[in-house]
Structures are given as C-alpha cells and as structure tokens.
Design a protein around this motif. Structure first.
Motif, mmCIF file in Angstrom:
data_model
loop_
_atom_site.group_PDB
_atom_site.id
_atom_site.type_symbol
_atom_site.label_atom_id
_atom_site.label_comp_id
_atom_site.label_asym_id
_atom_site.label_seq_id
_atom_site.Cartn_x
_atom_site.Cartn_y
_atom_site.Cartn_z
ATOM 1 N N PHE A 70 26.429 -28.268 85.305
ATOM 2 C CA PHE A 70 25.414 -28.444 84.267
ATOM 3 C C PHE A 70 25.797 -27.651 83.021
ATOM 4 N N ASN A 82 20.646 -26.694 77.099
ATOM 5 C CA ASN A 82 20.588 -28.005 77.730
ATOM 6 C C ASN A 82 21.906 -28.451 78.341
ATOM 7 N N GLY A 83 22.840 -27.528 78.538
ATOM 8 C CA GLY A 83 24.053 -27.841 79.284
ATOM 9 C C GLY A 83 25.191 -28.366 78.430
ATOM 10 N N TRP A 84 26.277 -28.697 79.161
ATOM 11 C CA TRP A 84 27.507 -29.163 78.511
ATOM 12 C C TRP A 84 27.324 -30.517 77.832
ATOM 13 N N TRP A 85 26.383 -31.317 78.290
ATOM 14 C CA TRP A 85 26.448 -32.755 78.131
ATOM 15 C C TRP A 85 25.796 -33.290 76.861
ATOM 16 N N ASP A 87 22.749 -33.891 73.767
ATOM 17 C CA ASP A 87 21.358 -34.332 73.719
ATOM 18 C C ASP A 87 21.131 -35.650 74.446
ATOM 19 N N ASP A 88 22.169 -36.457 74.583
ATOM 20 C CA ASP A 88 22.071 -37.745 75.280
ATOM 21 C C ASP A 88 23.124 -37.771 76.380
ATOM 22 N N PRO A 89 22.857 -37.122 77.518
ATOM 23 C CA PRO A 89 23.860 -37.047 78.594
ATOM 24 C C PRO A 89 24.182 -38.433 79.145
ATOM 25 N N PRO A 90 25.336 -38.573 79.805
ATOM 26 C CA PRO A 90 25.784 -39.903 80.239
ATOM 27 C C PRO A 90 25.106 -40.411 81.501
ATOM 28 N N MET A 108 15.782 -35.346 78.589
ATOM 29 C CA MET A 108 16.751 -35.507 77.519
ATOM 30 C C MET A 108 16.660 -36.931 76.981
ATOM 31 N N THR A 112 17.844 -39.350 80.902
ATOM 32 C CA THR A 112 18.234 -38.254 81.790
ATOM 33 C C THR A 112 17.139 -37.196 81.816
ATOM 34 N N TYR A 114 16.823 -33.391 83.757
ATOM 35 C CA TYR A 114 17.381 -32.386 84.663
ATOM 36 C C TYR A 114 16.245 -31.742 85.455
#
Length: 202
Positions: A70, A82-85, A87-90, A108, A112, A114
C-alpha cells in the motif's frame, strides 16, 4: 465462489523487490529508474503487448495487499497518506490492506476503497471474499504477504510475471513457505517478461 489468486512480478531468482526501498523507489534498487523500475517495465513500456495480463489483474472482485505494498508510513499513521498508487488507483474495487495500525476506510477515485485490517490474513481474506461475491480475490503482494497465504494453504492459483534479470537480495517469493505442488496452467513469453500461471495443488 471465486478463486484466491497470488499475482506478482518477480526477477528470475524470485525477488519481488530489491533492497533499500524508499518512497521514491517503492520496489527498491533493481537497476531501473522511477516508480515501476525493471520489475514492472512490462506493464508500462509495453502495455499493449501485455494487455491480456493487465486486464486479467484488473478483473478481480477484491484485492488483499500488505501494508508496504500500500505504501510506507509517512509521518506516522496519525497523519496517514493514500499510498503509492495515486488518487485514482488501478484496482477499482475494494482493497484490504494488512496492517497493525487501525485506520478508517479510505475511498479513492475510480471505485477503489482501502480497508485496513488489523486482525490477520484470514480476516482480510474473509472480508475480501465477501466483497468480491462470486468474483476472484487477488493477493496483490508483496511477496511476504503472498508467502503468508501460501504457507496457510489459502491460495488457489499463482500468476507470476518473471522478468529476465536477477536481483540477488531483497524480498523473495516462497521464502519460508513449505514445499508446494504446482500444476502449470499456461505460460506466455513477451519481450520483457514471461507470464506463468500455476494451480496450487493440495
């Protein structure tokens, strides 16, 4: 009920991350530059060649990942990020993050959300299964998280993306996992990676 799938990019010698992970290099030192580096260049540099595998990953009904996958703790979890990914994680689905630090769910963009799970791998998987319904649950890494599920006998299938270089040190898949019986389901070679799918036999 869907399958539980462990999915991971690894070097030929089985590492999913090198040493010296930092916020700028989430997968450690692996001889590449930037976020994806060499382990994930197949996803970003040749996306159309690997469209089937990218789409397959995106089709999960829910995901489970370790806290380090994360993102690192930035300034303590009293000031969470909000992590590595981005604002719009895959993922575009519920993601259950294994952690020792309680935190409210984080919605998110793109669907997504979390969810932070503090009571172990079985609880995270049970919540992910419920969220996925009849869909698959993908264990999105890292290797330490997938190793825990493998050791507990909770993985139905492994999808490994083997990148042709060696790391020699770092976080390694199958570390501490008892002997497994695997049945090869399919394989496909691409220019930067070989995709392997195995059924985990009981």
């Amino acid at each position: 009920m869907g399958k539980v799938i462990g999915e991971l990019s690894i070097s030929v010698d089985g590492y999913s991350a090198g040493l010296d992970q930092t916020e700028e290099r989430p997968f450690g030192t692996d001889g590449g530059d930037g976020w994806g580096s060499r382990l994930h260049a197949w996803m970003f540099d040749t996306p159309e060649e690997n469209r089937a595998e990218r789409d397959q990953f995106a089709a999960a009904g829910a995901y489970v990942m370790g806290r380090n996958m994360f993102g690192p703790v930035r300034g303590g979890w009293d000031r969470p990020w909000n992590g590595w990914w981005g604002d719009d994680p895959p993922f575009h689905a519920p993601v259950f993050v294994l952690t020792h630090h309680a935190r409210e769910p984080q919605p998110m963009e793109g669907g997504t959300t979390y969810h932070f799970v503090t009571d172990g791998i079985e609880s995270a998987l049970a919540q992910a299964r419920e969220a996925a319904g009849d869909g698959d649950v993908t264990l999105a890494g890292g290797a330490s998280t997938i190793n825990q599920y493998l050791a507990a006998g909770l993985v139905d299938e492994l999808r490994l993306h083997v990148v042709p270089f060696t790391l020699g040190a770092g976080t390694r898949l199958f570390e501490g996992v008892p002997s497994l019986r695997l049945e090869q389901v399919k394989s496909r070679a691409a220019s930067l990676v070989t995709h392997l799918t195995y059924r985990v036999l009981t």
